[in-house]
Design a protein around this motif. Structure first.
Motif, PDB file in Angstrom:
ATOM      1  N   UNK A 172      13.968  32.271  17.584  1.00  0.00           N
ATOM      2  CA  UNK A 172      13.816  30.989  16.874  1.00  0.00           C
ATOM      3  C   UNK A 172      12.434  30.868  16.297  1.00  0.00           C
ATOM      4  N   UNK A 202       5.471  25.354  21.588  1.00  0.00           N
ATOM      5  CA  UNK A 202       4.942  26.072  22.758  1.00  0.00           C
ATOM      6  C   UNK A 202       6.008  26.102  23.845  1.00  0.00           C
ATOM      7  N   UNK A 204       6.660  27.049  27.816  1.00  0.00           N
ATOM      8  CA  UNK A 204       5.912  27.269  29.053  1.00  0.00           C
ATOM      9  C   UNK A 204       6.801  27.919  30.104  1.00  0.00           C
TER      10      UNK A 204
ATOM     11  N   UNK B  90      16.001  24.642  14.424  1.00  0.00           N
ATOM     12  CA  UNK B  90      15.439  25.785  15.155  1.00  0.00           C
ATOM     13  C   UNK B  90      14.840  25.321  16.470  1.00  0.00           C
ATOM     14  N   UNK B  91      14.188  24.162  16.457  1.00  0.00           N
ATOM     15  CA  UNK B  91      13.574  23.645  17.687  1.00  0.00           C
ATOM     16  C   UNK B  91      14.643  23.177  18.683  1.00  0.00           C
ATOM     17  N   UNK B  93      17.526  24.238  19.064  1.00  0.00           N
ATOM     18  CA  UNK B  93      18.285  25.367  19.611  1.00  0.00           C
ATOM     19  C   UNK B  93      17.360  26.473  20.089  1.00  0.00           C
ATOM     20  N   UNK B  94      16.139  26.108  20.489  1.00  0.00           N
ATOM     21  CA  UNK B  94      15.136  27.116  20.866  1.00  0.00           C
ATOM     22  C   UNK B  94      15.604  28.023  22.000  1.00  0.00           C
ATOM     23  N   UNK B  95      16.483  27.509  22.856  1.00  0.00           N
ATOM     24  CA  UNK B  95      16.950  28.326  23.969  1.00  0.00           C
ATOM     25  C   UNK B  95      18.243  29.056  23.645  1.00  0.00           C
ATOM     26  N   UNK B  96      18.626  29.039  22.380  1.00  0.00           N
ATOM     27  CA  UNK B  96      19.827  29.761  21.990  1.00  0.00           C
ATOM     28  C   UNK B  96      20.937  28.812  21.605  1.00  0.00           C
ATOM     29  N   UNK B  97      21.950  29.340  20.910  1.00  0.00           N
ATOM     30  CA  UNK B  97      23.029  28.475  20.435  1.00  0.00           C
ATOM     31  C   UNK B  97      24.306  28.626  21.236  1.00  0.00           C
ATOM     32  N   UNK B 100      26.846  28.302  27.114  1.00  0.00           N
ATOM     33  CA  UNK B 100      27.280  28.843  28.410  1.00  0.00           C
ATOM     34  C   UNK B 100      27.664  27.654  29.283  1.00  0.00           C
ATOM     35  N   UNK B 127      12.392  26.039  32.214  1.00  0.00           N
ATOM     36  CA  UNK B 127      11.452  26.420  31.158  1.00  0.00           C
ATOM     37  C   UNK B 127      11.346  25.254  30.173  1.00  0.00           C
ATOM     38  N   UNK B 128      10.120  24.872  29.832  1.00  0.00           N
ATOM     39  CA  UNK B 128       9.909  23.718  28.950  1.00  0.00           C
ATOM     40  C   UNK B 128       9.324  24.173  27.619  1.00  0.00           C
ATOM     41  N   UNK B 129       9.886  23.667  26.530  1.00  0.00           N
ATOM     42  CA  UNK B 129       9.327  23.937  25.205  1.00  0.00           C
ATOM     43  C   UNK B 129       8.934  22.618  24.572  1.00  0.00           C
TER      44      UNK B 129
END
Lengths: 284, 281
Positions: A172, A202, A204, B90-91, B93-97, B100, B127-129
């Motif tokens: 991404x 970002x 983490x 994009x943000x 779906x940052x961990x994928x689309x 699951x 995990x944090x974005x």
């Protein structure tokens, strides 16, 4: 100079193909070093690769049922070949259900690796598909250019997060920026960051763990006196990182990276039968 | 709240502040209107409306009501800003689309007001974005002035009836012609491509048609390239309502059920390419 090898086991063949696919993603052209015990795929850090370099090592005994090698000379029982791994990858694509694959170094008109894939057939005679992959033979005097790179004097060594998550995030981020900052500290924390005029992102990661490296005198590296919270960062080409992660189709047994702040990131991915090291320098 | 790194709460007054346990409830709807890079977001007490326009003749709106969110608060009467929809997606779906089962990305969205970026906190598996997306001045939006009193013809269909038709539209045709009539052919989709014309007729008593209110025979043509993106909304939806007004403006309203069974709407408005009042057979 002679080289002949044969793979009969389908699982070994598929595993070998997956490794070649990974290599093909990382290097357009690379060196294949053949020794009696091991195969090495080497990419040295020329400017043409954007400075990235690779060292992949596998034990031939884990893949080949037959392996015969006669190097350039008795004291130097090795062969160095330059090839395009994508060609080898494509040849092996036809071998998904093969009975056997034979690889042989030939020199009919020019040096080639001949890959002969024996396919199952209903009739008594087998079907054989042969691919001739052109290779360049690297003369002995140039072998020193392809020595194993040493582990850099890193600021932080850290285990990578779950590759699936890292892969999604980097893919991404690749849509948003051409460079990525990777930073980590000795408390098991890693951040992946991109920043452009439009957006900053970002991610983490925590609790990753920092591997302990044995130093030359046999003692484990001590974290005493080192600032555990301070981040070591490196800004690298995001495409190179994405290609490395995309090529990992199977989860490695161990995956870690060593960061030399503002210089280079050294990735180490270990599977049972193969180890891959990939060096990505910072963007100048 | 599922975050360990909590966004600042006390002392900060956000113009817009929202939480969603499953970011897909938002991202899948936004994808249904993603045919241009930029979108205008309007947040009111009722929820979020995201608008995308093209060529000054097509407008798509995605509505996510406040009830879909676990928390939704808007400080003023309304908050409006323009943002890159591509970057926002994009943000989100940052961990994928891939969905699951059992895993979802939790989302918190904050916007301080004019001139500030839209801040997103996304979390999955610990995990944090954090994303900060720059916002721009909202541009004036088209007003199709489409209200129910002006509707001339209306058909409500089950989406499965239209899905195949839209997926297989002859894209070599410049236009999609829609005929709606109280008489035969009742409801017809036509294209005029390189290989010839194609007509798809839906009988009035078809099981797929839930409601049929046609008062006047109307045949209108719409630029096919503008309507094609609506296929994404159609694919997600269970029902679609097709309405036209006296000028031939088209309204497509899609009813979409999300993973939790909640209902959301996406609508597309389109200007006619030509206005033919006589039925073309």
């Amino acid at each position: 100079m002679r080289f002949r090898a044969k793979i009969v086991d389908l699982a070994c063949l598929n595993h070998f193909s997956r490794i070649i696919n990974t290599i093909a993603r990382l290097a357009k052209t690379c060196i294949l070093r053949l020794t009696v015990c091991k195969l090495y795929f080497i990419l040295s850090d020329k400017v043409a690769n954007g400075g990235a370099s690779m060292w992949c090592e596998l034990s031939q005994g884990n893949f080949f049922d037959e392996f015969q090698l006669e190097g350039v000379a008795a004291e130097h029982n090795e062969i160095y070949l330059e090839l395009v791994p994508e060609n080898l990858s494509r040849a092996l694509k036809t071998a998904q259900n093969a009975k056997a694959v034979k690889i042989k170094l030939t020199n009919k008109h020019c040096p080639c690796l001949r890959v002969a894939v024996e396919l199952p057939s209903l009739s008594s005679s087998s079907r054989i598909v042969t691919h001739d992959i052109p290779v360049g033979v690297i003369p002995r005097r140039m072998w020193n250019d392809f020595r194993e790179p040493s582990v850099p004097d890193f600021d932080v060594s850290i285990y990578l997060p779950v590759l699936k998550t890292m892969k999604s995030v980097v893919e991404r981020m690749k849509n948003l920026s051409s460079v990525i900052v990777i930073e980590a500290n000795l408390s098991g924390e890693m951040n992946l960051k991109i920043e452009t005029d439009l957006v900053s992102v970002t991610t983490h990661f925590k609790d990753l763990g920092n591997p302990l490296w044995a130093s030359e005198d046999g003692c484990q590296s001590s974290t005493q006196g080192r600032d555990l919270e301070s981040m070591a960062e490196a800004c690298i080409d995001i495409k190179k990182l994405q290609q490395l992660l995309a090529g990992q189709q199977v989860n490695p047994t161990k995956a870690l990276c060593n960061i030399v702040r503002k210089r280079i990131v050294h990735f180490v991915l270990l599977h049972e039968e193969v180890s891959l090291q990939y060096f990505i320098p910072v963007i100048a | 709240m599922p975050f360990s790194a909590q966004p600042p709460a006390s002392g900060e007054r956000y113009a817009l502040s929202a939480s969603l346990d499953n970011a897909r409830h938002l991202s899948s709807l936004l994808r249904a209107v993603h045919f241009q890079d930029h979108a205008t977001c309007l947040a009111t007490a009722s929820g979020l409306r995201v608008t995308v326009e093209d060529a000054k003749c097509i407008q798509a709106n995605a509505f996510i009501q406040a009830e879909i969110f676990q928390e939704f608060s808007v400080q003023e009467e309304s908050v409006m800003f323009r943002i890159s929809l591509s970057v926002l997606l994009d943000c989100l779906t940052i961990f994928g689309t891939s969905s699951v089962p059992g895993t979802s990305t939790a989302l918190r969205m904050c916007y301080r007001g004019y001139g500030y970026p839209l801040t997103l906190f996304l979390e999955e598996g610990g995990v944090v974005t954090v994303c900060k997306i720059n916002t721009q001045e909202p541009e004036e939006l088209l007003d199709f002035d489409f209200c129910s009193t002006k509707v001339v013809n209306k058909i409500i269909l089950q989406s499965e009836g239209l899905r195949e038709a839209f997926a297989e539209l002859d894209m070599t045709s410049e236009v999609l012609q829609i005929t709606m009539s109280p008489d035969k052919p009742y409801f017809r989709l036509s294209t005029f491509g390189n290989a010839g014309s194609a007509h798809l007729d839906y009988p009035r008593d078809s099981d797929l048609i839930e409601a049929f209110h046609c008062n006047q025979t109307q045949t209108n043509r719409y630029k096919i390239s503008l309507l094609k993106p609506s296929t994404k909304a159609l694919a997600l939806s269970c029902k679609v309502s097709i309405r036209t007004d006296a000028q031939g403006f088209l309204s497509l309203q899609y009813m979409i059920r999300n993973e939790d069974g909640q209902i959301c709407f996406v609508e597309y408005y389109c200007c006619p390419d030509e206005n033919i009042t006589e039925a073309e057979r």
